[in-house]
Each structure stands twice: as C-alpha cells, then as structure tokens.
Design a protein around this motif. Structure first.
Motif, PDB file in Angstrom:
ATOM      1  N   VAL A   1       0.848  -1.330  -0.170  1.00  0.00           N
ATOM      2  CA  VAL A   1      -0.001   0.180   0.001  1.00  0.00           C
ATOM      3  C   VAL A   1       0.904   1.279   0.053  1.00  0.00           C
ATOM      4  O   VAL A   1       1.639   1.577   0.922  1.00  0.00           O
ATOM      5  CB  VAL A   1      -0.980   0.010   1.137  1.00  0.00           C
TER       6      VAL A   1
ATOM      7  N   SER B   1       0.826   5.313   0.006  1.00  0.00           N
ATOM      8  CA  SER B   1       0.076   6.454   0.387  1.00  0.00           C
ATOM      9  C   SER B   1       0.636   7.784   0.126  1.00  0.00           C
ATOM     10  O   SER B   1       1.873   7.920   0.700  1.00  0.00           O
ATOM     11  CB  SER B   1      -0.514   6.391   1.787  1.00  0.00           C
TER      12      SER B   1
ATOM     13  N   GLU C   1      -3.505   5.806   3.209  1.00  0.00           N
ATOM     14  CA  GLU C   1      -3.803   4.494   3.307  1.00  0.00           C
ATOM     15  C   GLU C   1      -4.887   4.005   4.164  1.00  0.00           C
ATOM     16  O   GLU C   1      -5.720   2.954   3.809  1.00  0.00           O
ATOM     17  CB  GLU C   1      -2.482   3.749   3.734  1.00  0.00           C
TER      18      GLU C   1
ATOM     19  N   MET D   1      -6.699  -3.329   4.863  1.00  0.00           N
ATOM     20  CA  MET D   1      -5.815  -3.793   5.438  1.00  0.00           C
ATOM     21  C   MET D   1      -5.883  -4.551   6.783  1.00  0.00           C
ATOM     22  O   MET D   1      -5.120  -5.453   7.010  1.00  0.00           O
ATOM     23  CB  MET D   1      -5.071  -2.482   5.730  1.00  0.00           C
TER      24      MET D   1
ATOM     25  N   ILE E   1       3.527  -1.088   3.996  1.00  0.00           N
ATOM     26  CA  ILE E   1       3.062   0.080   3.687  1.00  0.00           C
ATOM     27  C   ILE E   1       4.012   1.080   3.653  1.00  0.00           C
ATOM     28  O   ILE E   1       4.916   1.117   4.271  1.00  0.00           O
ATOM     29  CB  ILE E   1       2.068   0.441   5.035  1.00  0.00           C
TER      30      ILE E   1
ATOM     31  N   THR F   1      -0.173   7.526  12.092  1.00  0.00           N
ATOM     32  CA  THR F   1      -0.110   6.349  11.127  1.00  0.00           C
ATOM     33  C   THR F   1      -0.059   5.236  12.151  1.00  0.00           C
ATOM     34  O   THR F   1      -0.692   4.278  11.989  1.00  0.00           O
ATOM     35  CB  THR F   1       0.627   6.458   9.830  1.00  0.00           C
TER      36      THR F   1
ATOM     37  N   LEU G   1       6.594  -0.697   7.950  1.00  0.00           N
ATOM     38  CA  LEU G   1       6.488   0.807   7.288  1.00  0.00           C
ATOM     39  C   LEU G   1       7.864   1.265   6.344  1.00  0.00           C
ATOM     40  O   LEU G   1       8.758   1.280   7.446  1.00  0.00           O
ATOM     41  CB  LEU G   1       6.129   1.759   8.185  1.00  0.00           C
TER      42      LEU G   1
END
Length: 285
Positions: free
Chosen positions: A77, A79, A85, A93, A105, A134, A148
């Motif tokens: 994903v 963003s 996201e 997700m 992500i 996030t 991430l």
C-alpha cells in the motif's frame, strides 16, 4: 507494540544518475486544462447522502480479499500522505491483518504541508506527529507490527518528484506484488503523481496495480462519467472492520480537529470522512 518504521533520507535520490535511467523518465498522458479543472477540491463537495443514492455504487460487483490480493502474494500500500492508506484501504488492510497476510506500507511523504501558515501545526511538528498518527491508526486496524517504509519525499511537490518515487519503489517491489495506491485522476496533485509513479513502477517490477479513489468522492458526482466505473469493484467490510477503520481514521487528530491558530477548519471534516467511512471500499482494477 509498535510498527517497524524505516525511512529513506529526504529527498530520495534516484537510483540512476539523471539522464541515465534505462527506463527513462515518466511520460504522463496528455491532459487538457478543461479536464484538469474538473477535478478541483474545494468547498464541501458532493455529499455522502448523494453518493448513497447513486445507483452505480449499489451495483458495483462485490469482491473478496482473495480476489483483490490472491493468496501467496504480498500487498504493498503506497500512500501520498499519512492517512491516505487508512482512508482508501483501511478495511482492506484490516482484512489482510486478520488473514495473516504479508503487507508492506509505504508512506511517500510525512504530510508536512497540510497546515500552511499554522503556528500550531508547523512543518516540523507535522513531520514528527503525522507518522506517529499512522502507527496509532494501524494498531487500531490490527497492524501493530506491520512494516512501514517511509520514502521521505516532499509533501505538495510529488508531481516534480515522480522519477525519484519510481526509483524508490523499485527498490522494494517484487514480481507478483499487488500495489494499492491512490487513483491517477483523484484530483489531488500528490495523489495523482503517486498513482502514476506506482503504475510505472508496478509495470517495471511485474506487479499488479489497484487504485483507490479518495478525493474523487469530493469533486465527482453520482454517475460521473469521469470515474472508471467499468474497472470499479466493491470490497464489503464486516461491522467489526468498519468500526476499526472508523477508529483508525479518528486517530489522525492533526487532520480531523480544527486548528485554533488559523482560520482553516479541519483538513478532514466530518463531511469528507463520511465519504470514505462506508461499509465497503471501492477499488479500480
């Protein structure tokens, strides 16, 4: 528990010297000023009540998680900003988390341009707080230990940084990945640039591209022919997942609360949140 965060330096340098990238720079399709002007994000936009009455949404083919991200394939994903996201694919997700599926992500920016002129939400503070928002949001989706990979590009300048974005994406993508990102005609320049960069990177890496509308629900109208309805599908969300997404969206307090130091209201007012907090999510395949 905390998500594992990685960050490339700001800005990300291209993998190849300028002019020597063997794939060449991204070439965007021609677009008229009239076409571009029709995707303006201002005012309150189209109400969610209007969208609920739209026959197109009710008749979109429903798909399963396995149809969007087949077993054995990784979801990636991407963003443009922290929160995109969750707004566009938070339910997806959460389902991936429940199924124990592999997920990466990649936030492209830290969202430092969301409050121009604010003395409360300065770029430096946003650079610290928005990535933490996030992490908190993802934990509410059941993704406390998700990886991430932050690209650290400049918020509001992604149109000029698409080649850098492609280079950074190619260091992480692998054949068979399913790349989920913002629609290439979503209306926000950063969203569109991210969509184009992901499309180019996915093609080069042998990955599949799935796009999610976020701001399109604002400027488009029910039945709007500018939306690619023939590519659209609907992922139903269980009541539990729908509630998890609602709580996750609320975790972005910098965006959902008014800024008392400026005349600007919420970046994400209730009317905007209503358009993405539905019992389903829409994707373009």
């Amino acid at each position: 528990m905390a998500a594992v965060m990685e960050r490339i330096g700001t800005p990300v340098a291209p993998l190849f010297p300028l002019g020597s990238d063997p794939m060449g720079p991204i070439t965007l399709p021609p677009e008229t000023d009239e076409h571009r002007a029709g995707r303006v994000i201002r005012g309150r936009g189209t109400s969610e009540a209007s969208w609920r009455a739209c026959s197109h949404l009710g008749t979109l083919p429903a798909v399963t998680l396995e149809a969007l991200v087949p077993a054995g394939r990784r979801a990636v994903v991407v963003s443009p900003h922290p929160d995109d996201e969750v707004l566009g694919a938070g339910g997806l997700m959460a389902q991936l988390a429940q199924a124990g599926r592999e997920l990466l992500i990649m936030p492209v920016t830290d969202g430092t341009a969301s409050h121009p002129g604010s003395s409360r939400w300065t770029p430096d503070r946003l650079a610290q707080e928005r990535p933490l928002e996030t992490v908190r949001a993802l934990a509410l989706l059941g993704l406390s230990r998700i990886r991430l990979h932050r690209l650290g590009l400049h918020d509001g300048q992604l149109t000029a940084q698409q080649d850098q974005m492609v280079s950074a994406l190619l260091t992480q993508l692998r054949p068979g990945d399913v790349v989920i990102t913002t629609w290439r005609e979503d209306g926000h320049p950063d969203h569109e640039a991210t969509g184009h960069a992901c499309a180019a990177a996915a093609e080069q890496a042998g990955a599949q591209l799935i796009e999610m509308p976020v701001w399109a629900w604002h400027w488009a109208r029910p039945g709007d022919p500018r939306l690619p309805w023939s590519r659209a599908c609907r992922l139903p969300l269980s009541p539990d997942v729908e509630q998890r997404k609602r709580l996750a969206a609320a975790a972005f307090t910098s965006q959902t609360r008014p800024d008392p130091t400026s005349r600007a209201g919420c970046v994400l007012p209730p009317s905007a949140l209503a358009r993405v907090l539905r019992p389903y999510e829409v994707f373009f395949r």
